[in-house]
Write a protein that holds these residues in place. Structure first.
Motif, mmCIF file in Angstrom:
data_model
loop_
_atom_site.group_PDB
_atom_site.id
_atom_site.type_symbol
_atom_site.label_atom_id
_atom_site.label_comp_id
_atom_site.label_asym_id
_atom_site.label_seq_id
_atom_site.Cartn_x
_atom_site.Cartn_y
_atom_site.Cartn_z
ATOM 1 N N TRP A 112 42.130 37.846 48.328
ATOM 2 C CA TRP A 112 42.003 36.803 47.226
ATOM 3 C C TRP A 112 40.818 37.487 46.202
ATOM 4 C CZ3 TRP A 112 39.009 31.817 46.772
ATOM 5 C CH2 TRP A 112 39.230 31.402 45.503
ATOM 6 N N ALA A 113 39.826 37.894 46.951
ATOM 7 C CA ALA A 113 38.391 38.130 46.109
ATOM 8 C C ALA A 113 38.687 39.313 45.357
ATOM 9 C CB ALA A 113 37.111 38.449 47.287
ATOM 10 N N SER A 114 39.557 40.314 46.166
ATOM 11 C CA SER A 114 39.717 41.607 45.402
ATOM 12 C C SER A 114 40.569 41.203 44.205
ATOM 13 C CB SER A 114 40.517 42.573 46.588
ATOM 14 O OG SER A 114 39.787 42.829 47.693
ATOM 15 N N PHE A 115 41.631 40.533 44.241
ATOM 16 C CA PHE A 115 42.219 39.966 43.099
ATOM 17 C C PHE A 115 41.432 39.407 42.179
ATOM 18 C CE2 PHE A 115 44.645 36.669 41.120
ATOM 19 C CZ PHE A 115 45.717 37.348 40.253
ATOM 20 N N LEU A 116 40.508 38.665 42.464
ATOM 21 C CA LEU A 116 39.682 38.178 41.446
ATOM 22 C C LEU A 116 38.589 39.206 40.564
ATOM 23 C CD1 LEU A 116 38.029 34.989 43.235
ATOM 24 C CD2 LEU A 116 39.659 35.223 41.309
ATOM 25 N N VAL A 117 38.317 40.389 41.538
ATOM 26 C CA VAL A 117 37.540 41.492 40.811
ATOM 27 C C VAL A 117 38.636 42.223 39.885
ATOM 28 C CG1 VAL A 117 36.550 43.774 41.258
ATOM 29 C CG2 VAL A 117 36.458 41.851 42.794
ATOM 30 N N GLN A 118 39.817 42.492 40.161
ATOM 31 C CA GLN A 118 40.841 42.739 39.253
ATOM 32 C C GLN A 118 41.195 42.176 38.044
ATOM 33 O OE1 GLN A 118 44.327 43.485 41.719
ATOM 34 N NE2 GLN A 118 43.337 45.257 42.764
ATOM 35 N N TYR A 130 32.674 34.932 40.063
ATOM 36 C CA TYR A 130 32.316 34.389 41.330
ATOM 37 C C TYR A 130 33.161 34.987 42.575
ATOM 38 C CZ TYR A 130 36.818 31.928 40.550
ATOM 39 O OH TYR A 130 38.250 31.555 40.394
ATOM 40 N N TYR A 131 33.606 36.156 42.294
ATOM 41 C CA TYR A 131 34.187 37.068 43.510
ATOM 42 C C TYR A 131 33.046 37.244 44.615
ATOM 43 C CZ TYR A 131 32.698 41.208 41.150
ATOM 44 O OH TYR A 131 31.950 42.050 40.577
ATOM 45 N N PRO A 132 31.819 37.393 44.184
ATOM 46 C CA PRO A 132 30.889 37.527 45.221
ATOM 47 C C PRO A 132 30.656 36.627 46.184
ATOM 48 C CG PRO A 132 29.918 38.397 43.421
ATOM 49 C CD PRO A 132 31.248 37.604 43.059
ATOM 50 N N PHE A 133 30.985 35.269 45.979
ATOM 51 C CA PHE A 133 31.058 34.001 47.007
ATOM 52 C C PHE A 133 32.184 34.016 47.498
ATOM 53 C CE2 PHE A 133 28.457 32.853 42.921
ATOM 54 C CZ PHE A 133 27.345 32.655 43.685
ATOM 55 N N VAL A 134 33.235 34.556 47.039
ATOM 56 C CA VAL A 134 34.627 34.535 47.814
ATOM 57 C C VAL A 134 34.537 35.657 49.061
ATOM 58 C CG1 VAL A 134 37.150 34.710 47.698
ATOM 59 C CG2 VAL A 134 35.914 33.668 45.862
#
Length: 162
Positions: A112-118, A130-134
């Motif tokens: 999910w965090a990788s998806f947020l990065v993309q 906020y992907y670092p928090f995920v």
């Protein structure tokens, strides 16, 4: 080998607990600053968002340490009536199942965090990524899975039974 893994799990749990403590102190400072500034001027923008993000990281980073200290709730009234070999097997099975669950939770949270990065998604109020928090929450789940895997091996190999 089991002693090396046990020491490694202790180091990981302690390191994450120290980070969790630092994040908890920063949450306290942010909350106090928000209350004081609200009384004398304007509140800190995005306090609710930051408290949520930091709270998630504090919870995730403290899981492994709590498992190492056996600080979670355990019900042993029924198991105490069974023979030692059964208690050991039940402990190992519980730890192994929990390890699998938290490993899966960590992997899915990492995806999910990788998806947020993309997608480049940002928070509503502060417009920060906020992907670092995920990713941090995923790391906390994987660390707990590691501690549980070591606990499983210890339950299967040690002579002393809880």
């Amino acid at each position: 080998m089991i002693h090396f893994l046990d020491r490694a799990s202790e180091l990981v749990a302690r390191a994450l607990a120290v980070l969790a403590g630092l994040f908890l102190v920063s949450m306290m400072l942010l909350a106090c600053a928000n209350m004081v500034l609200r009384a004398v001027w304007v509140p800190v923008q995005g306090t609710f968002e930051l408290m949520g993000f930091l709270g998630a990281v504090v919870a995730a980073f403290s899981l492994a340490f709590a498992q190492r200290r056996k600080a979670h709730i355990a019900v042993g009234i029924l198991l105490s009536r069974f023979p030692a070999w059964f208690r050991r097997l039940a402990d190992a099975a519980t730890n192994a199942l929990s390890c699998g669950f938290f490993l899966l939770a960590g992997v899915e949270t990492w995806k999910w965090a990788s998806f947020l990065v993309q997608t480049g998604e940002v928070s509503e109020t502060l417009q920060i990524v906020y992907y670092p928090f995920v990713f941090a929450s995923a790391a906390g789940c994987v660390a707990l899975a590691f501690v549980l895997a070591v606990d499983t091996l210890k339950a299967l190999t040690e002579e002393k039974v809880a």
